[in-house]
Design an enzyme around this catalytic site. Structure first.
Site, PDB file in Angstrom:
ATOM      1  N   LYS A  92       0.868  -1.183   0.000  1.00  0.00           N
ATOM      2  CA  LYS A  92       0.000   0.000   0.000  1.00  0.00           C
ATOM      3  C   LYS A  92       0.898   1.224   0.000  1.00  0.00           C
ATOM      4  O   LYS A  92       2.058   1.167   0.435  1.00  0.00           O
ATOM      5  CB  LYS A  92      -0.897   0.019   1.247  1.00  0.00           C
ATOM      6  CG  LYS A  92      -2.158   0.843   1.095  1.00  0.00           C
ATOM      7  CD  LYS A  92      -3.247   0.101   0.342  1.00  0.00           C
ATOM      8  CE  LYS A  92      -4.555   0.865   0.336  1.00  0.00           C
ATOM      9  NZ  LYS A  92      -5.653   0.094  -0.236  1.00  0.00           N
ATOM     10  N   GLY A 192     -21.187   6.154   4.597  1.00  0.00           N
ATOM     11  CA  GLY A 192     -20.241   6.513   3.550  1.00  0.00           C
ATOM     12  C   GLY A 192     -20.781   6.127   2.192  1.00  0.00           C
ATOM     13  O   GLY A 192     -20.857   4.941   1.852  1.00  0.00           O
ATOM     14  N   VAL A 193     -21.213   7.112   1.418  1.00  0.00           N
ATOM     15  CA  VAL A 193     -21.788   6.827   0.098  1.00  0.00           C
ATOM     16  C   VAL A 193     -20.986   7.538  -0.992  1.00  0.00           C
ATOM     17  O   VAL A 193     -21.522   8.198  -1.872  1.00  0.00           O
ATOM     18  CB  VAL A 193     -23.288   7.191   0.028  1.00  0.00           C
ATOM     19  CG1 VAL A 193     -24.115   6.162   0.759  1.00  0.00           C
ATOM     20  CG2 VAL A 193     -23.560   8.585   0.577  1.00  0.00           C
ATOM     21  N   LYS A 195     -17.339   6.672  -3.377  1.00  0.00           N
ATOM     22  CA  LYS A 195     -17.062   5.859  -4.563  1.00  0.00           C
ATOM     23  C   LYS A 195     -17.678   4.463  -4.480  1.00  0.00           C
ATOM     24  O   LYS A 195     -18.266   3.978  -5.440  1.00  0.00           O
ATOM     25  CB  LYS A 195     -15.545   5.745  -4.765  1.00  0.00           C
ATOM     26  CG  LYS A 195     -14.902   7.025  -5.240  1.00  0.00           C
ATOM     27  CD  LYS A 195     -13.536   6.792  -5.878  1.00  0.00           C
ATOM     28  CE  LYS A 195     -12.480   6.347  -4.916  1.00  0.00           C
ATOM     29  NZ  LYS A 195     -11.139   6.279  -5.528  1.00  0.00           N
ATOM     30  N   VAL A 196     -17.549   3.806  -3.329  1.00  0.00           N
ATOM     31  CA  VAL A 196     -18.046   2.435  -3.193  1.00  0.00           C
ATOM     32  C   VAL A 196     -19.493   2.411  -2.691  1.00  0.00           C
ATOM     33  O   VAL A 196     -20.346   1.693  -3.224  1.00  0.00           O
ATOM     34  CB  VAL A 196     -17.150   1.621  -2.237  1.00  0.00           C
ATOM     35  CG1 VAL A 196     -17.723   0.225  -2.016  1.00  0.00           C
ATOM     36  CG2 VAL A 196     -15.735   1.526  -2.790  1.00  0.00           C
ATOM     37  N   GLY A 197     -19.766   3.212  -1.668  1.00  0.00           N
ATOM     38  CA  GLY A 197     -21.081   3.180  -1.035  1.00  0.00           C
ATOM     39  C   GLY A 197     -22.229   3.442  -1.992  1.00  0.00           C
ATOM     40  O   GLY A 197     -23.299   2.823  -1.899  1.00  0.00           O
TER      41      GLY A 197
END
Length: 369
Positions: A92, A192-193, A195-197
Protein backbone atom coordinates in the site's frame (compact mmCIF):
# COMPACT_ATOMS: atom_id res chain seq x y z
CA UNK A 1 -5.03 -9.54 11.06
CA UNK A 2 -7.91 -9.31 13.53
CA UNK A 3 -6.96 -5.82 14.70
CA UNK A 4 -4.93 -2.83 13.56
CA UNK A 5 -1.43 -1.94 14.66
CA UNK A 6 -0.98 0.83 17.22
CA UNK A 7 1.92 3.25 17.60
CA UNK A 8 4.62 2.18 20.04
CA UNK A 9 4.87 5.75 21.28
CA UNK A 10 3.22 9.11 20.99
CA UNK A 11 3.53 11.30 17.94
CA UNK A 12 6.16 13.34 19.74
CA UNK A 13 8.35 10.30 20.45
CA UNK A 14 7.97 8.93 16.92
CA UNK A 15 6.89 5.55 15.58
CA UNK A 16 9.51 2.80 15.48
CA UNK A 17 8.99 1.49 11.95
CA UNK A 18 11.06 -1.64 12.55
CA UNK A 19 9.06 -2.51 15.66
CA UNK A 20 5.63 -1.65 14.31
CA UNK A 21 6.37 -3.09 10.87
CA UNK A 22 8.27 -6.13 12.05
CA UNK A 23 6.31 -8.35 9.64
CA UNK A 24 6.93 -6.05 6.67
CA UNK A 25 9.57 -6.66 4.00
CA UNK A 26 10.15 -3.05 2.97
CA UNK A 27 9.03 0.50 3.77
CA UNK A 28 10.05 3.30 1.39
CA UNK A 29 9.85 7.02 2.16
CA UNK A 30 9.48 9.16 -0.94
CA UNK A 31 10.26 12.90 -0.93
CA UNK A 32 10.17 15.35 -3.83
CA UNK A 33 10.44 18.94 -2.63
CA UNK A 34 9.74 20.48 -6.03
CA UNK A 35 6.21 19.02 -6.21
CA UNK A 36 5.52 18.75 -2.47
CA UNK A 37 5.35 14.95 -2.66
CA UNK A 38 5.67 13.16 0.67
CA UNK A 39 4.74 9.52 0.28
CA UNK A 40 5.30 6.20 2.02
CA UNK A 41 5.17 2.84 0.24
CA UNK A 42 4.89 -0.26 2.44
CA UNK A 43 5.39 -3.78 1.14
CA UNK A 44 4.12 -6.28 3.68
CA UNK A 45 4.66 -9.57 1.87
CA UNK A 46 5.57 -10.82 -1.59
CA UNK A 47 5.27 -14.51 -0.66
CA UNK A 48 2.48 -14.97 -3.22
CA UNK A 49 3.84 -12.58 -5.85
CA UNK A 50 4.43 -8.85 -6.37
CA UNK A 51 2.63 -6.62 -3.87
CA UNK A 52 -0.54 -4.93 -5.10
CA UNK A 53 -2.42 -2.21 -3.28
CA UNK A 54 -3.78 1.27 -3.86
CA UNK A 55 -2.39 4.73 -3.21
CA UNK A 56 -4.25 6.73 -0.55
CA UNK A 57 -3.99 10.54 -0.79
CA UNK A 58 -5.00 11.92 2.60
CA UNK A 59 -4.20 14.89 4.90
CA UNK A 60 -2.75 12.93 7.82
CA UNK A 61 -2.33 14.89 11.03
CA UNK A 62 1.24 13.61 11.39
CA UNK A 63 3.81 11.43 9.68
CA UNK A 64 3.33 8.91 12.49
CA UNK A 65 -0.36 8.62 11.61
CA UNK A 66 0.55 8.03 7.97
CA UNK A 67 3.08 5.33 8.91
CA UNK A 68 0.58 3.47 11.09
CA UNK A 69 -2.06 3.65 8.36
CA UNK A 70 0.18 2.44 5.54
CA UNK A 71 1.48 -0.45 7.65
CA UNK A 72 -2.07 -1.51 8.57
CA UNK A 73 -3.34 -1.15 5.02
CA UNK A 74 -0.45 -3.03 3.40
CA UNK A 75 -0.77 -5.88 5.87
CA UNK A 76 -4.48 -6.03 5.13
CA UNK A 77 -3.72 -6.27 1.40
CA UNK A 78 -1.61 -9.40 1.93
CA UNK A 79 -4.57 -11.08 3.61
CA UNK A 80 -7.08 -9.71 1.10
CA UNK A 81 -5.12 -10.87 -1.94
CA UNK A 82 -4.45 -14.28 -0.39
CA UNK A 83 -8.10 -14.87 0.50
CA UNK A 84 -9.18 -13.68 -2.96
CA UNK A 85 -7.04 -16.43 -4.49
CA UNK A 86 -4.70 -14.00 -6.27
CA UNK A 87 -1.01 -14.68 -6.90
CA UNK A 88 -0.18 -11.29 -5.45
CA UNK A 89 1.34 -10.03 -2.23
CA UNK A 90 0.29 -7.08 -0.11
CA UNK A 91 1.41 -3.49 -0.36
CA UNK A 92 0.00 0.00 0.00
CA UNK A 93 1.08 3.59 -0.40
CA UNK A 94 -0.01 6.86 1.17
CA UNK A 95 0.60 10.38 -0.07
CA UNK A 96 0.46 12.91 2.76
CA UNK A 97 -1.60 16.02 2.04
CA UNK A 98 -4.96 17.32 0.91
CA UNK A 99 -5.59 16.07 -2.64
CA UNK A 100 -7.89 19.02 -3.30
CA UNK A 101 -4.96 21.44 -3.01
CA UNK A 102 -1.76 19.40 -3.41
CA UNK A 103 -2.54 16.95 -6.21
CA UNK A 104 -0.93 17.88 -9.54
CA UNK A 105 0.26 16.05 -12.62
CA UNK A 106 3.85 16.79 -11.63
CA UNK A 107 3.38 15.34 -8.13
CA UNK A 108 1.73 12.18 -9.47
CA UNK A 109 4.48 11.70 -12.03
CA UNK A 110 7.13 12.18 -9.34
CA UNK A 111 5.33 9.53 -7.29
CA UNK A 112 5.31 7.24 -10.34
CA UNK A 113 9.09 7.43 -10.54
CA UNK A 114 9.38 6.21 -6.97
CA UNK A 115 7.05 3.28 -7.69
CA UNK A 116 9.11 2.51 -10.81
CA UNK A 117 12.27 2.41 -8.70
CA UNK A 118 10.89 -0.68 -6.92
CA UNK A 119 11.13 -2.51 -10.27
CA UNK A 120 7.85 -4.40 -10.06
CA UNK A 121 7.87 -5.43 -6.42
CA UNK A 122 4.90 -3.09 -5.92
CA UNK A 123 1.95 -2.41 -8.25
CA UNK A 124 -0.17 0.60 -7.39
CA UNK A 125 -3.84 1.45 -8.03
CA UNK A 126 -6.56 3.84 -6.80
CA UNK A 127 -7.66 4.33 -3.21
CA UNK A 128 -9.17 7.11 -1.12
CA UNK A 129 -8.25 10.43 -2.73
CA UNK A 130 -7.01 8.95 -6.01
CA UNK A 131 -8.84 8.06 -9.21
CA UNK A 132 -8.25 6.25 -12.50
CA UNK A 133 -7.26 9.51 -14.17
CA UNK A 134 -4.54 9.93 -11.53
CA UNK A 135 -3.21 6.46 -12.32
CA UNK A 136 -2.90 7.54 -15.96
CA UNK A 137 -0.53 10.30 -14.81
CA UNK A 138 1.43 7.88 -12.60
CA UNK A 139 1.70 5.46 -15.53
CA UNK A 140 3.50 8.06 -17.65
CA UNK A 141 6.52 7.44 -15.42
CA UNK A 142 5.84 3.90 -14.26
CA UNK A 143 5.14 0.45 -15.71
CA UNK A 144 3.61 -0.96 -12.54
CA UNK A 145 0.17 0.68 -12.40
CA UNK A 146 -3.32 -0.80 -12.45
CA UNK A 147 -6.77 0.76 -12.21
CA UNK A 148 -6.16 3.03 -15.22
CA UNK A 149 -8.99 4.55 -17.23
CA UNK A 150 -10.76 2.41 -19.81
CA UNK A 151 -9.52 4.83 -22.50
CA UNK A 152 -5.97 3.79 -21.62
CA UNK A 153 -6.74 0.09 -21.59
CA UNK A 154 -7.34 -0.13 -17.86
CA UNK A 155 -9.97 -1.55 -15.53
CA UNK A 156 -11.43 1.85 -14.73
CA UNK A 157 -13.10 2.60 -11.42
CA UNK A 158 -12.41 -0.36 -9.10
CA UNK A 159 -15.17 0.77 -6.73
CA UNK A 160 -17.66 -0.92 -9.09
CA UNK A 161 -16.56 -4.44 -8.19
CA UNK A 162 -15.63 -3.49 -4.63
CA UNK A 163 -19.30 -2.73 -4.08
CA UNK A 164 -20.42 -5.79 -6.03
CA UNK A 165 -18.19 -8.07 -3.94
CA UNK A 166 -19.34 -6.47 -0.70
CA UNK A 167 -22.91 -7.13 -1.76
CA UNK A 168 -22.03 -10.80 -2.43
CA UNK A 169 -20.54 -11.06 1.06
CA UNK A 170 -23.66 -9.45 2.50
CA UNK A 171 -25.82 -12.01 0.70
CA UNK A 172 -23.75 -14.82 2.26
CA UNK A 173 -24.18 -13.24 5.69
CA UNK A 174 -27.94 -12.93 5.17
CA UNK A 175 -28.07 -16.61 4.27
CA UNK A 176 -26.21 -17.46 7.47
CA UNK A 177 -28.50 -15.36 9.70
CA UNK A 178 -31.90 -15.58 8.00
CA UNK A 179 -31.59 -18.65 5.77
CA UNK A 180 -31.90 -16.85 2.42
CA UNK A 181 -29.15 -15.05 0.45
CA UNK A 182 -31.12 -11.85 -0.03
CA UNK A 183 -31.52 -8.46 1.64
CA UNK A 184 -35.11 -8.10 0.49
CA UNK A 185 -37.23 -6.67 3.30
CA UNK A 186 -34.17 -5.88 5.45
CA UNK A 187 -33.00 -2.45 6.58
CA UNK A 188 -29.38 -1.72 5.71
CA UNK A 189 -27.47 1.28 7.07
CA UNK A 190 -24.64 2.46 4.82
CA UNK A 191 -22.07 4.79 6.39
CA UNK A 192 -20.24 6.51 3.55
CA UNK A 193 -21.79 6.83 0.10
CA UNK A 194 -18.77 7.93 -1.89
CA UNK A 195 -17.06 5.86 -4.56
CA UNK A 196 -18.05 2.43 -3.19
CA UNK A 197 -21.08 3.18 -1.04
CA UNK A 198 -23.13 4.67 -3.87
CA UNK A 199 -22.71 1.49 -5.96
CA UNK A 200 -23.59 -0.66 -2.94
CA UNK A 201 -26.81 1.32 -2.44
CA UNK A 202 -27.85 0.49 -6.00
CA UNK A 203 -27.37 -3.26 -5.43
CA UNK A 204 -29.36 -3.08 -2.19
CA UNK A 205 -32.24 -1.15 -3.73
CA UNK A 206 -32.39 -3.59 -6.65
CA UNK A 207 -32.48 -6.48 -4.14
CA UNK A 208 -35.45 -4.98 -2.31
CA UNK A 209 -33.75 -3.62 0.81
CA UNK A 210 -34.67 -0.49 2.74
CA UNK A 211 -31.57 1.72 2.80
CA UNK A 212 -30.53 4.39 5.30
CA UNK A 213 -27.37 6.41 4.59
CA UNK A 214 -25.04 8.99 6.06
CA UNK A 215 -21.90 10.75 4.87
CA UNK A 216 -19.78 13.61 6.16
CA UNK A 217 -19.89 15.05 2.63
CA UNK A 218 -23.44 16.35 2.14
CA UNK A 219 -23.35 16.40 -1.70
CA UNK A 220 -22.80 12.61 -1.72
CA UNK A 221 -25.99 12.11 0.27
CA UNK A 222 -27.87 14.56 -1.94
CA UNK A 223 -26.74 12.70 -5.07
CA UNK A 224 -27.90 9.36 -3.70
CA UNK A 225 -31.30 10.74 -2.68
CA UNK A 226 -31.72 12.40 -6.08
CA UNK A 227 -31.16 9.04 -7.78
CA UNK A 228 -33.06 6.96 -5.22
CA UNK A 229 -35.70 9.12 -3.49
CA UNK A 230 -36.73 6.17 -1.32
CA UNK A 231 -33.35 6.19 0.45
CA UNK A 232 -33.49 7.69 3.94
CA UNK A 233 -30.67 9.90 5.26
CA UNK A 234 -29.53 10.66 8.80
CA UNK A 235 -27.19 13.38 9.99
CA UNK A 236 -24.30 11.36 11.41
CA UNK A 237 -22.75 7.93 11.78
CA UNK A 238 -23.72 7.94 15.46
CA UNK A 239 -27.35 8.48 14.48
CA UNK A 240 -27.13 5.71 11.88
CA UNK A 241 -25.59 3.24 14.35
CA UNK A 242 -28.36 4.02 16.84
CA UNK A 243 -31.07 3.35 14.22
CA UNK A 244 -33.05 0.13 13.97
CA UNK A 245 -30.99 -1.79 11.41
CA UNK A 246 -30.70 -5.35 10.22
CA UNK A 247 -27.31 -4.77 8.59
CA UNK A 248 -24.66 -2.12 9.23
CA UNK A 249 -22.31 -1.41 6.30
CA UNK A 250 -19.28 0.78 7.14
CA UNK A 251 -18.02 2.09 3.80
CA UNK A 252 -15.86 5.06 4.81
CA UNK A 253 -12.47 5.05 6.56
CA UNK A 254 -11.16 2.42 8.99
CA UNK A 255 -11.73 1.97 12.72
CA UNK A 256 -15.51 2.11 12.37
CA UNK A 257 -16.20 -0.68 14.85
CA UNK A 258 -15.38 0.74 18.28
CA UNK A 259 -16.52 -0.53 21.68
CA UNK A 260 -19.24 2.14 21.73
CA UNK A 261 -20.51 1.22 18.26
CA UNK A 262 -20.66 -2.48 19.07
CA UNK A 263 -22.57 -1.79 22.28
CA UNK A 264 -25.07 0.44 20.46
CA UNK A 265 -25.71 -1.61 17.32
CA UNK A 266 -29.05 -3.31 16.85
CA UNK A 267 -27.95 -4.87 13.54
CA UNK A 268 -27.54 -8.63 13.27
CA UNK A 269 -24.87 -8.30 10.56
CA UNK A 270 -21.89 -6.02 9.98
CA UNK A 271 -20.73 -6.14 6.38
CA UNK A 272 -19.13 -3.14 4.70
CA UNK A 273 -16.47 -2.07 2.24
CA UNK A 274 -14.23 -0.03 4.57
CA UNK A 275 -10.74 -1.39 5.30
CA UNK A 276 -9.54 -2.18 8.84
CA UNK A 277 -12.96 -1.79 10.45
CA UNK A 278 -11.99 -3.27 13.82
CA UNK A 279 -10.80 -0.38 15.99
CA UNK A 280 -8.60 -2.62 18.14
CA UNK A 281 -7.90 -6.32 18.77
CA UNK A 282 -10.76 -7.90 20.70
CA UNK A 283 -13.58 -6.04 18.98
CA UNK A 284 -14.29 -9.13 16.89
CA UNK A 285 -14.94 -11.07 20.11
CA UNK A 286 -17.34 -8.41 21.38
CA UNK A 287 -19.28 -8.62 18.12
CA UNK A 288 -19.46 -12.40 18.50
CA UNK A 289 -20.58 -12.14 22.13
CA UNK A 290 -23.40 -9.80 21.10
CA UNK A 291 -24.56 -12.24 18.42
CA UNK A 292 -23.58 -9.90 15.58
CA UNK A 293 -22.25 -11.71 12.51
CA UNK A 294 -19.17 -9.90 11.22
CA UNK A 295 -18.26 -10.43 7.57
CA UNK A 296 -14.49 -9.71 7.63
CA UNK A 297 -13.78 -6.55 5.68
CA UNK A 298 -10.84 -7.79 3.62
CA UNK A 299 -12.84 -10.85 2.61
CA UNK A 300 -15.90 -9.02 1.28
CA UNK A 301 -14.25 -5.87 -0.11
CA UNK A 302 -11.77 -7.70 -2.35
CA UNK A 303 -13.78 -7.12 -5.54
CA UNK A 304 -11.79 -3.98 -6.29
CA UNK A 305 -8.42 -5.69 -6.14
CA UNK A 306 -9.82 -8.56 -8.22
CA UNK A 307 -10.87 -5.95 -10.80
CA UNK A 308 -7.52 -4.17 -11.03
CA UNK A 309 -5.54 -7.43 -10.83
CA UNK A 310 -7.39 -8.64 -13.91
CA UNK A 311 -5.85 -5.70 -15.76
CA UNK A 312 -2.48 -7.45 -15.48
CA UNK A 313 -3.84 -10.16 -17.81
CA UNK A 314 -5.48 -7.78 -20.29
CA UNK A 315 -8.65 -6.50 -18.70
CA UNK A 316 -12.03 -8.19 -19.14
CA UNK A 317 -14.80 -6.78 -16.95
CA UNK A 318 -16.91 -9.91 -17.45
CA UNK A 319 -14.07 -12.16 -16.28
CA UNK A 320 -13.34 -9.92 -13.28
CA UNK A 321 -17.01 -9.78 -12.33
CA UNK A 322 -17.25 -13.56 -12.50
CA UNK A 323 -14.26 -13.87 -10.20
CA UNK A 324 -15.76 -11.33 -7.79
CA UNK A 325 -18.94 -13.41 -7.66
CA UNK A 326 -16.80 -16.00 -5.85
CA UNK A 327 -16.70 -13.70 -2.81
CA UNK A 328 -20.08 -15.20 -1.88
CA UNK A 329 -18.56 -18.68 -1.58
CA UNK A 330 -15.40 -17.43 0.13
CA UNK A 331 -17.46 -15.60 2.76
CA UNK A 332 -19.55 -18.70 3.27
CA UNK A 333 -16.34 -20.73 3.83
CA UNK A 334 -15.22 -18.22 6.46
CA UNK A 335 -18.50 -18.62 8.34
CA UNK A 336 -18.31 -22.42 8.10
CA UNK A 337 -14.73 -22.51 9.42
CA UNK A 338 -15.60 -20.14 12.27
CA UNK A 339 -18.41 -22.47 13.33
CA UNK A 340 -16.33 -25.64 12.91
CA UNK A 341 -13.29 -24.29 14.81
CA UNK A 342 -15.26 -22.36 17.42
CA UNK A 343 -13.55 -19.06 16.59
CA UNK A 344 -14.68 -15.64 15.46
CA UNK A 345 -15.23 -14.99 11.78
CA UNK A 346 -12.25 -12.60 11.82
CA UNK A 347 -10.00 -15.37 13.14
CA UNK A 348 -11.41 -17.82 10.58
CA UNK A 349 -10.66 -15.45 7.69
CA UNK A 350 -7.12 -14.96 9.01
CA UNK A 351 -6.59 -18.71 9.19
CA UNK A 352 -7.70 -19.24 5.59
CA UNK A 353 -5.50 -16.40 4.31
CA UNK A 354 -2.48 -17.43 6.39
CA UNK A 355 -2.82 -21.04 5.28
CA UNK A 356 -2.59 -20.01 1.62
CA UNK A 357 0.31 -17.61 2.23
CA UNK A 358 2.15 -20.33 4.13
CA UNK A 359 1.49 -23.22 1.73
CA UNK A 360 1.97 -21.34 -1.56
CA UNK A 361 4.57 -18.96 -0.13
CA UNK A 362 6.93 -21.85 0.54
CA UNK A 363 7.18 -22.30 -3.22
CA UNK A 364 8.07 -18.67 -3.87
CA UNK A 365 9.96 -16.74 -1.19
CA UNK A 366 10.55 -13.00 -1.59
CA UNK A 367 9.51 -11.67 -5.01
CA UNK A 368 12.33 -9.88 -6.82
CA UNK A 369 10.72 -9.11 -10.27
Amino acid sequence: MSGPLSPSGTASSGVDVFELGSEHEQVVFCNDRATGLKAIIAIHSTALGPALGGTRFYPYASTDDAIVDVLNLSRGMSYKNALAGLDLGGGKAVIIGDPATLKTEALLRAYGRFVQSLDGRYFTACDVGTFSEDMDHVARECDFVTGRTVAHGGAGDSSVLTAFGTFQGMRAAAEQVWGEPTLAGRTVGVAGVGKVGRHLVRHLIEDGATVVVTDVYAPSVEAIRAEYPQVQAVGSTDELVASELDVYAPCALGGALTDEVVETLSARIVCGAANNQLAHPGIEKKLDERGILYAPDYCVNSGGVIQVADELEGFSFERAEQRATGIFDTTRKVFELAKADGVTTAEAADRLAERRMREVGRLRGIYLS
